[in-house]
Design an enzyme around this catalytic site. Structure first.
Site, PDB file in Angstrom:
ATOM      1  N   HIS A 262       0.612  -0.888   0.666  1.00  0.00           N
ATOM      2  CA  HIS A 262       0.006  -0.059   0.094  1.00  0.00           C
ATOM      3  C   HIS A 262       0.756   0.849   0.428  1.00  0.00           C
ATOM      4  O   HIS A 262       1.802   1.421   0.623  1.00  0.00           O
ATOM      5  CB  HIS A 262      -0.431  -0.114   1.118  1.00  0.00           C
ATOM      6  CG  HIS A 262      -2.349  -0.729   0.770  1.00  0.00           C
ATOM      7  ND1 HIS A 262      -3.303  -0.846   2.097  1.00  0.00           N
ATOM      8  CD2 HIS A 262      -2.043  -2.282   0.153  1.00  0.00           C
ATOM      9  CE1 HIS A 262      -3.644  -1.438   1.406  1.00  0.00           C
ATOM     10  NE2 HIS A 262      -3.690  -2.264   0.680  1.00  0.00           N
TER      11      HIS A 262
ATOM     12  N   TYR B 280      -8.431   4.967   8.645  1.00  0.00           N
ATOM     13  CA  TYR B 280      -8.805   5.640   9.916  1.00  0.00           C
ATOM     14  C   TYR B 280      -9.468   6.566  10.365  1.00  0.00           C
ATOM     15  O   TYR B 280      -9.985   7.612   9.493  1.00  0.00           O
ATOM     16  CB  TYR B 280      -6.758   5.351  10.274  1.00  0.00           C
ATOM     17  CG  TYR B 280      -5.835   5.163  10.436  1.00  0.00           C
ATOM     18  CD1 TYR B 280      -5.620   4.522   9.686  1.00  0.00           C
ATOM     19  CD2 TYR B 280      -5.448   3.966  11.471  1.00  0.00           C
ATOM     20  CE1 TYR B 280      -4.828   3.257   9.781  1.00  0.00           C
ATOM     21  CE2 TYR B 280      -4.493   3.846  11.998  1.00  0.00           C
ATOM     22  CZ  TYR B 280      -3.968   3.056  10.574  1.00  0.00           C
ATOM     23  OH  TYR B 280      -3.504   2.124  11.059  1.00  0.00           O
TER      24      TYR B 280
ATOM     25  N   PRO C 171      -2.464   0.067  19.003  1.00  0.00           N
ATOM     26  CA  PRO C 171      -2.183  -0.394  18.131  1.00  0.00           C
ATOM     27  C   PRO C 171      -2.628   0.394  16.804  1.00  0.00           C
ATOM     28  O   PRO C 171      -2.517   0.064  15.773  1.00  0.00           O
ATOM     29  CB  PRO C 171      -3.056  -1.220  17.625  1.00  0.00           C
ATOM     30  CG  PRO C 171      -4.037  -1.234  19.130  1.00  0.00           C
ATOM     31  CD  PRO C 171      -3.846  -1.049  19.752  1.00  0.00           C
TER      32      PRO C 171
ATOM     33  N   LYS D 229       3.017  -0.068  14.526  1.00  0.00           N
ATOM     34  CA  LYS D 229       3.891  -0.451  14.985  1.00  0.00           C
ATOM     35  C   LYS D 229       4.379  -1.567  16.467  1.00  0.00           C
ATOM     36  O   LYS D 229       6.035  -1.831  15.850  1.00  0.00           O
ATOM     37  CB  LYS D 229       4.419   1.313  15.980  1.00  0.00           C
ATOM     38  CG  LYS D 229       4.749   2.466  15.684  1.00  0.00           C
ATOM     39  CD  LYS D 229       5.877   2.578  14.061  1.00  0.00           C
ATOM     40  CE  LYS D 229       5.651   2.888  12.823  1.00  0.00           C
ATOM     41  NZ  LYS D 229       4.528   2.244  11.770  1.00  0.00           N
TER      42      LYS D 229
ATOM     43  N   TYR E  76       4.570   6.281  10.331  1.00  0.00           N
ATOM     44  CA  TYR E  76       3.813   5.404   9.887  1.00  0.00           C
ATOM     45  C   TYR E  76       4.950   4.446   8.933  1.00  0.00           C
ATOM     46  O   TYR E  76       4.160   3.135   9.382  1.00  0.00           O
ATOM     47  CB  TYR E  76       1.921   5.501   8.742  1.00  0.00           C
ATOM     48  CG  TYR E  76       1.731   4.429   8.646  1.00  0.00           C
ATOM     49  CD1 TYR E  76       0.753   4.401  10.139  1.00  0.00           C
ATOM     50  CD2 TYR E  76       0.996   3.872   7.813  1.00  0.00           C
ATOM     51  CE1 TYR E  76      -0.537   3.110   9.832  1.00  0.00           C
ATOM     52  CE2 TYR E  76       0.680   3.038   7.831  1.00  0.00           C
ATOM     53  CZ  TYR E  76      -0.176   2.392   8.800  1.00  0.00           C
ATOM     54  OH  TYR E  76      -1.471   1.772   8.867  1.00  0.00           O
TER      55      TYR E  76
END
Ligand code: FAD
Ligand code: DHB
Length: 394
Positions: A74, A204, A296, A300, A388
């Protein structure tokens, strides 16, 4: 019966198995002790997102072949708030890095297979693991093997890779460790669904009823999470309630709709931040969840475990190959620098996206202002993207 090895590894999660694999590539011998069975470790559902550095380590060490075939690369994620979607271009903002969606238990299967195919030991089903003489140059691990026989493993070093509830960290005398903890007033309710993907990239979502996350596992299986009460029970969530909550929290003004399907797995995850300092005591080195936990939201935890064992494998290699102990002495300091960066990022993502019990309209507006800034400011979006996708390992 007493056996000997160079590195005794407690725990066959991602940290323990990858450490054993990296050491084996350097001809350093290890024994992995695991309380559960191979079937159990290969069936435990957890993480799904591998950052670029994790993908690179798995590929460079020869265990990435199935991940490259079956995983999904992604290049961005979507932040959804106030009913609108905003894409964060991970690759464009992080200098070309990307993430891989590939389930943790698939990584476990690949690592366990590599080790067992190489004829190296993983002892499953052990009990009563006790770490002895850690503050000497001759530490020992005492345990009962799968058949119940008492055994002892003499080692040069012990790697405590036994997760948050393991025995390694509590074995360190309390006056020799400092623990930092934050428990969040919510959990995540996670489901697996038989359905095609509803989105090309992870979503998200911030919503006044709480956070929701749309992830994926394969073209026919999707992974979804929604914020729930910390003490919530699976029984409180019949399918109809789950779908209603997900549709509400993920709603957009543009007619997008989540695809429903058969829910075949439900579970609840607690949310905490935790770090122990230092990550070493004598000849014991802690790695992964044994030393630190992140909520979460930043994806990570698994990636930190991989980063720890890469530092540790290099330090042990320098010791055995070049008789250098400086990297081992620096292990905790080196690892903790990355750990605290990930702790901050995970706390920040969590704080920005979840509903808190003491939320006031003021706090809600602050979250929206932060989300608005992240999606408008290239500098702030770059901060999210590089954390990220994962900061470089070196
Ligand atoms: P563990 O995976 O906990 O492995 C420890 C092993 O040690 C276990 O197999 C255990 O059985 C064994 N053990 C315990 N006690 C003993 C003992 N006394 N003797 C011998 N063996 C013992 N991270 C990400 O990076 N990305 C994500 O997207 C992500 N999503 C997550 C989603 C969920 C729902 C959860 C729960 C976690 C998620 N994480 C994620 C976190 C990630 O799963 C963990 O950080 C990771 O499993 C840590 O690996 P580990 O090897 O340190 O510990
Ligand atoms: C998944 C888990 C996470 O914690 C996250 O931030 C993103 C995805 C997952 O399980 O797919």
């Amino acid at each position: 019966m007493i056996n000997r090895t160079q590195v005794g590894i407690v725990g066959a999660g991602p940290a323990g198995l990858l450490l054993a694999h990296l050491l084996q590539l350097e001809d350093i011998e290890s024994v992995v002790l695991e309380t559960r069975s191979r079937e159990e470790i290969e069936a435990t559902l957890r993480a799904g997102v591998l950052e670029q550095g994790t993908v690179d380590v798995l590929n460079e060490s020869g265990v990435g072949e199935r991940m490259m075939r079956e995983g999904f690369v992604h290049h961005g994620i979507v932040l959804r708030f106030a009913g609108r979607s905003h894409r964060i271009d991970l690759t464009g903002l992080s200098g070309g890095r990307s993430i891989m969606v590939y389930a943790q238990h698939e990584v476990i299967k690949d690592l366990a297979k590599a080790r067992l195919d190489a004829g190296a030991p993983i002892e499953f089903g052990v009990k009563d693991v006790t770490l002895l003489d850690l503050d000497t140059a001759a530490p020992r691990i005492r345990y009962r093997d799968g058949a119940g026989a008492l055994r002892e493993l003499a080692c040069d070093y012990v790697a405590g890779c036994d997760g948050f509830h393991g025995v390694s960290r509590p074995t360190i005398p309390s006056r020799r460790r400092t623990e930092f903890t934050r428990v969040y007033p919510f959990g995540w309710f996670g489901i697996l669904v038989e359905a095609p993907p509803a989105t090309d990239e992870l979503i998200y979502a911030h919503h006044e009823r709480g956070f929701a996350l749309v992830s994926t596992r394969s073209p026919s299986i999707q992974r979804l999470y929604l914020q729930c009460e910390p003490e919530d029970q699976v029984a409180n969530w019949p399918d109809a309630r789950i779908w209603q909550e997900l549709h509400t929290r993920l709603a957009t003004g543009d007619g997008w709709r989540l695809t429903e399907g058969r829910i075949f797995q439900k579970g609840i995850v607690a949310m905490r931040s935790f770090v122990v300092e230092p990550m070493q005591y004598g000849h014991l080195f802690l790695a992964g969840d044994a030393a630190h936990i992140v909520p979460p939201t930043g994806a990570k935890g698994l990636n930190l475990a991989v980063a720890d064992v890469r530092v540790l494998a290099r330090a042990l290699t320098a010791f055995y190959r070049d008789k250098r102990s400086d990297l081992l002495e620096q292990y905790s300091t080196t690892a903790l620098r990355r750990v605290w960066r990930a702790e901050h990022f995970s706390w920040w993502m969590t704080s920005m996206l979840h509903r808190f019990h003491d939320d006031t309209p003021f706090h809600h507006r602050l979250q929206l202002a932060e989300l608005d800034y992240v999606t408008r400011s290239r500098a702030k979006a770059t901060t999210l993207a590089e954390n990220y996708a994962g900061l470089p390992l070196d």
